[in-house]
Design an enzyme around this catalytic site. Structure first.
Site, mmCIF file in Angstrom:
data_model
loop_
_atom_site.group_PDB
_atom_site.id
_atom_site.type_symbol
_atom_site.label_atom_id
_atom_site.label_comp_id
_atom_site.label_asym_id
_atom_site.label_seq_id
_atom_site.Cartn_x
_atom_site.Cartn_y
_atom_site.Cartn_z
ATOM 1 N N GLY A 72 0.507 -0.965 0.181
ATOM 2 C CA GLY A 72 -0.156 0.144 0.118
ATOM 3 C C GLY A 72 0.680 1.505 0.322
ATOM 4 N N GLY A 147 -4.928 -8.209 -7.103
ATOM 5 C CA GLY A 147 -3.909 -8.250 -7.919
ATOM 6 C C GLY A 147 -3.453 -8.570 -7.867
ATOM 7 N N ARG A 170 -11.300 -3.654 -8.764
ATOM 8 C CA ARG A 170 -11.774 -2.119 -9.650
ATOM 9 C C ARG A 170 -12.597 -2.789 -10.903
ATOM 10 N NH1 ARG A 170 -7.710 2.616 -10.069
ATOM 11 N NH2 ARG A 170 -6.839 1.414 -11.514
ATOM 12 N N ARG A 173 -11.794 -8.184 -15.838
ATOM 13 C CA ARG A 173 -11.228 -8.778 -16.445
ATOM 14 C C ARG A 173 -11.242 -9.951 -16.652
ATOM 15 N NH1 ARG A 173 -8.029 -7.355 -12.174
ATOM 16 N NH2 ARG A 173 -6.355 -8.521 -11.199
ATOM 17 N N ASP A 252 -6.496 -8.784 10.008
ATOM 18 C CA ASP A 252 -4.794 -7.893 10.593
ATOM 19 C C ASP A 252 -4.731 -6.821 10.655
ATOM 20 O OD1 ASP A 252 -2.339 -8.888 10.397
ATOM 21 O OD2 ASP A 252 -1.899 -8.723 8.541
ATOM 22 N N HIS A 276 -1.531 -7.036 13.226
ATOM 23 C CA HIS A 276 -0.826 -5.884 10.997
ATOM 24 C C HIS A 276 0.612 -7.577 10.644
ATOM 25 C CE1 HIS A 276 -0.569 -2.598 8.339
ATOM 26 N NE2 HIS A 276 -0.521 -3.938 7.722
ATOM 27 N N GLY A 278 1.443 -9.787 8.257
ATOM 28 C CA GLY A 278 0.885 -9.928 7.326
ATOM 29 C C GLY A 278 1.797 -9.811 6.105
#
Length: 314
Positions: A72, A147, A170, A173, A252, A276, A278
Site C-alpha cells: 500500500g 491484484g 476495480r 478483466r 489483520d 498487522h 501479514g
C-alpha cells in the site's frame, strides 16, 4: 551518478547495488544521514509509526523516485503534495504476496476450525472435543481486490478444494483462472460467499467499502477476513454484525490501529485479531533486497522502473 540514495536497510547488507550513487542509511531516526535536498531516490522506512516516512519529503527537492517497501502507498500519499512534478511513486509489488497470502490462509483456517478456542482450552487444561467444525473445503471464497496479493491468495486456496473462487477488482478483466468481476457487481456476489477476503488497497473508492449495506448482503455465518487496510471496513457496522453473532471476522488490520486496550473488537464474538502481521516475516528481507537492487539498477541505467503507481503532477 552522484546523487544520494536513502535506504532503510544498511547498504553493505545488500549485494548487487549499482555503483555511482552515494548510499545513505536512514530507517526513520530523528537525525538525517545527509541533506534531504540531495536525495534522488528515497526508499521509505518500513513499518514505522504514521508520519515518520513522510517527514523528510518537504526537504527532498531533488528526489525523482519514492519507493515504498509496502504494497500500500496510503501512508506516503499525504507527503506527495510537497514534491515537484514528475516524481515517480513505486510500491513493493512482489515483496509481500507470499507472506500475506500465508497469513490469509492461516486466519481463514484458524477461524473456521476454531483454533483460538482450542488454544484457550489448552490454557485451562481442558479437552475441547465433540462437535463438528467448518472446513475450508467446499467453501465459496470471494476475494475483493484481485491484484498480485489476491492472486497469491487464490494460489494457496486451490489445494484446499474450495468451491469456486470469486474474484473482484476495480474493473472487469479475464485471467487464466477465470473472470475478475468489477466492484459494481459486489452486491450480487456477496450473498454467494462463505468467506470474503479483503485484499484491496486503501483509496477514496475503498474507504468504508465494507459498510452496513455491504455486511448485510453477506450470508448468515459468513467469515470476513481483512488483510487490506483497517479503514476499508466500517468498524461500527462490523461490530454490530459480530455482536449479533450473524457474521464472524479475522482481522489483520483494524480501524483504529493499533487496536487500543478495551476496544470492543478484542472481545467481539467469533473474532480473531492479529497485529498487522501479514508482511513482516522472514520472507520480507530477501524479497525487499531483490526489489531494491532491480529498481536501483534500472534507475542508474535510466531504464523503466517497475511498480510505478503514480507520477506527481501527472
Amino acid at each position: 551518478m552522484t546523487a544520494d540514495v536513502w535506504l532503510p536497510i544498511p547498504p553493505d547488507e545488500i549485494e548487487g547495488l549499482p555503483e555511482g550513487p552515494a548510499y545513505r542509511h536512514w530507517d526513520g531516526e530523528e537525525t538525517y544521514p545527509a541533506d534531504p535536498a540531495d536525495c534522488a531516490f528515497y526508499v521509505v522506512p518500513y513499518m514505522k509509526p504514521p508520519g515518520v516516512g513522510v517527514r523528510p519529503l518537504p526537504e527532498m527537492r531533488s528526489v525523482r523516485v519514492v519507493q515504498t517497501l509496502s504494497a500500500g502507498i496510503d501512508h506516503v500519499e499525504p507527503g506527495l503534495k510537497h514534491l515537484s512534478a514528475g516524481v515517480r511513486l513505486c510500491n513493493a509489488r512482489g515483496v509481500h504476496e507470499a507472506s500475506t497470502a500465508e497469513l490469509t490462509l492461516a486466519l481463514i483456517l484458524a477461524s473456521l476450525r476454531g483454533i483460538p478456542d482450542f488454544v484457550r482450552a489448552q490454557d485451562r487444561g481442558e479437552w475441547l472435543g465433540g462437535g463438528f467444525r467448518l472446513a475450508l473445503a467446499d467453501r465459496t471464497v470471494l476475494i475483493v481486490g484481485y491484484g498480485s496479493i489476491g492472486a497469491a491468495i487464490e494460489d494457496r486456496l486451490v489445494p484446499f478444494e474450495v468451491a469456486p473462487v470469486v474474484r473482484v477488482a476495480r474493473s472487469a478483466r479475464a485471467t487464466e483462472r477465470g473472470p475478475v468481476h468489477p466492484l459494481t457487481e459486489l452486491p450480487d456476489l456477496l450473498p454467494q460467499a462463505d468467506v470474503v477476503v479483503l485484499a484491496t488497497p486503501l483509496t477514496e473508492a475503498t474507504r468504508s467499502l465494507v459498510d452496513a449495506t455491504f455486511l448485510a448482503r453477506m450470508k448468515d455465518g459468513a467469515l470476513l477476513v481483512n488483510v487490506a487496510r483497517g479503514p476499508v471496513v466500517d468498524t461500527k457496522a462490523l461490530l454490530a454484525e459480530l455482536e449479533s453473532g450473524r457474521l464472524t471476522a479475522a482481522l489483520d488490520v483494524t480501524d483504529p490501529e493499533p487496536l487500543p486496550p478495551g476496544h470492543p473488537l478484542w472481545n467481539a464474538p467469533g473474532t480473531v485479531v492479529s497485529p498487522h502481521a501479514g508482511g513482516p516475516t522472514s520472507a520480507f528481507l530477501p524479497r525487499a533486497k531483490r526489489l531494491l537492487v532491480d529498481q536501483l539498477n534500472r534507475f542508474v541505467n535510466r531504464e523503466p522502473l517497475r511498480n510505478v503507481t503514480l507520477t506527481t503532477g501527472a
